[in-house]
Design an enzyme around this catalytic site. Structure first.
Site, PDB file in Angstrom:
ATOM      1  N   ASP A 153      -2.308   6.270  -3.438  1.00  0.00           N
ATOM      2  CA  ASP A 153      -1.152   5.645  -2.803  1.00  0.00           C
ATOM      3  C   ASP A 153      -0.683   4.498  -3.690  1.00  0.00           C
ATOM      4  O   ASP A 153      -1.171   4.317  -4.807  1.00  0.00           O
ATOM      5  CB  ASP A 153      -1.476   5.184  -1.380  1.00  0.00           C
ATOM      6  CG  ASP A 153      -2.535   4.098  -1.346  1.00  0.00           C
ATOM      7  OD1 ASP A 153      -3.309   3.978  -2.313  1.00  0.00           O
ATOM      8  OD2 ASP A 153      -2.601   3.354  -0.343  1.00  0.00           O
ATOM      9  N   SER A 195       0.815  -1.213   0.000  1.00  0.00           N
ATOM     10  CA  SER A 195       0.000   0.000   0.000  1.00  0.00           C
ATOM     11  C   SER A 195       0.854   1.271   0.000  1.00  0.00           C
ATOM     12  O   SER A 195       1.658   1.495  -0.896  1.00  0.00           O
ATOM     13  CB  SER A 195      -0.961  -0.044   1.189  1.00  0.00           C
ATOM     14  OG  SER A 195      -1.922   0.969   1.123  1.00  0.00           O
TER      15      SER A 195
END
Length: 453
Positions: A247, A108
């Site tokens: 992200d 992530s």
């Protein structure tokens, strides 16, 4: 072995914590679990159970995707490696396709040296804790009979089909032509470097793209949702209506208005919830947030007739509340937003399209649309080297009550024990930054004194 699954899969330093061996054995354990849960008629079919594997742009994702594919196939599952895709693309394909297991290899928003492995079940939902525990038990048992001959699975690679299906889904979800809208997009050199700008273009927007040249090592490197400074400058310089930042795996999205002001997840949620309510489309007139959402959002929702439901920190808890109660919209201050009409997990690109839809539909600027959410000053202090299990200490709780009485309805206090470290997080919101800082400092001193190791 301690529990290896965290709040978002298995995560750690690639090739140190998350090794090829672990990925292979985790793939075998996951496949064994899937095979044990299928009805006998499925096991007698001509086709084996099937898994899909996606990854973000980290260089370590290459060897980890090969390793977990080998584990799944060696345990009897067919595997399709769909290449670099956002996490929500894997979730979407699991919800819309005939697959038994989805795997996403990503850490992530974490820096490049980290990586992780998370699983999705049929329907596109992350695995329950109980299922993760069963997979870990199989991983640790080491006692199983591997299939041979025709019993092993096949592995193929097919990235293009996944990209096209996911982009078409996103454009359809937007449902509003975005012609005439210029949007700056920071892709974090991550998984949305292609599909993010492409989805916005196909919806009609004029897209100014940045940080969409991943080289395996530059993911999240001073860019994306954790470093929005570049986006703020480019949005203003390009005269974009607004900007968005993803992200590394594109399950979160933050925004920037035309003046370069950062718009966080709370403000985005508030804007989208009010827009849906005004259209009569917000399920139960309710927004699901976590305990970390700013009090300013809660007050703004109350003033506009929208109920809020608070959950623990983590998008999985937001989703649990949405599914259990028939709600539609929820998320986190960090930019994880879930619109359950279109997704089963946080989806940054979908959020960007929903923002664009609201700006286009209303004819207003993003600054104007979010201005009704007045963020209260917030102070967060991490107090290390304390016994986080004694957070219910009587004197500490008395200090919390005293602070809450002083702040009244214009502030709040939240203490959270870290899930991984011996520390307690002290968060205070108040009418002024001075009040917030002072109250947080006082409580942090009490925590350090009363819970000292």
């Amino acid at each position: 072995m301690a529990r290896i699954f965290g709040t978002d899969g298995v995560r750690g330093l690639a090739n140190r914590d998350i090794t090829a061996t672990l990925a292979l054995e985790l793939g075998q354990a996951a496949a064994r679990h899937i095979l044990s849960t299928l009805p006998p008629e499925r096991l007698e079919d001509e086709h084996k159970p099937k898994a899909i594997i996606g990854r973000d742009t980290r260089v370590s994702g290459e060897f980890l995707s090969h390793a977990i594919a080998a584990g799944l196939a060696s345990a009897g599952m067919d595997v399709i490696r769909i290449g670099v895709v956002p996490t929500p693309a894997v979730a979407y394909l699991m919800a819309s396709g005939d697959y038994d297991l989805g795997v996403m290899i990503s850490a992530s928003h974490n820096p490049m040296p980290d990586n992780g492995i998370k699983f999705f079940a049929r329907g596109g939902f992350k695995l329950d804790d109980a299922v993760e525990d069963q997979i870990q038990a199989l991983l640790e048992s080491g006692d199983w009979e591997a299939p041979i001959a025709d019993g092993v699975g096949e592995i193929e690679t097919d990235p293009a089909t996944a990209d096209r299906a996911y982009i078409e889904h996103l454009v359809a979800a937007c449902g509003t032509p975005l012609k005439g809208l210029r949007i700056a997009v920071d892709c974090a050199n991550g998984a949305a470097s292609f599909v993010g700008p492409e989805a916005l273009r196909e919806a009609g927007a004029d897209v100014v793209v940045m940080n969409a040249s991943p080289d395996g090592r530059n993911i999240n490197d001073d860019c994306g949702s954790t470093h929005p400074e570049q986006l703020q400058a480019v949005t203003v310089a390009s005269k974009a209506a607004f900007g968005v930042a993803f992200d590394g795996d594109a399950d979160r999205c933050l925004a920037v208005d035309h003046e370069g002001n950062l718009i966080d997840g709370d403000q985005i949620m508030g804007m989208l919830a009010l827009g849906l309510k005004n259209e009569g489309r917000l399920a139960e007139d309710t927004l699901v947030v976590t305990v970390m959402s700013n009090l300013g959002l809660l007050l703004a929702m109350k003033e506009n007739g929208i109920k809020t439901v608070q959950t623990g920190v983590g998008d999985r808890y937001v989703l649990e509340s949405i599914l259990a109660n028939g709600y539609q919209l929820g998320g986190e201050q960090s930019g994880h937003l879930i619109n359950a009409h279109y997704a089963t997990t946080g989806d940054g690109v979908l959020t960007a399209l929903m923002i664009a839809r609201e700006v286009k539909r209303s004819g207003k600027s993003l600054k104007d649309l979010t201005s009704f959410v007045k963020r209260l000053p917030q102070t967060l202090i991490n107090v290390p080297n304390v016994d986080k299990n004694r957070i219910d200490d009587e004197e500490l709780q008395a200090a919390i009550r005293k602070t809450e009485d002083f702040l009244g309805e214009s502030g709040r206090v939240l203490l959270r024990a870290s899930g991984t470290e011996p520390l307690v997080r002290v968060m205070v919101e108040a009418a002024t930054q001075t009040e917030s800082d002072a109250a947080a400092a006082r409580l942090a001193d009490v925590v350090a004194h009363r819970l000292a190791l």
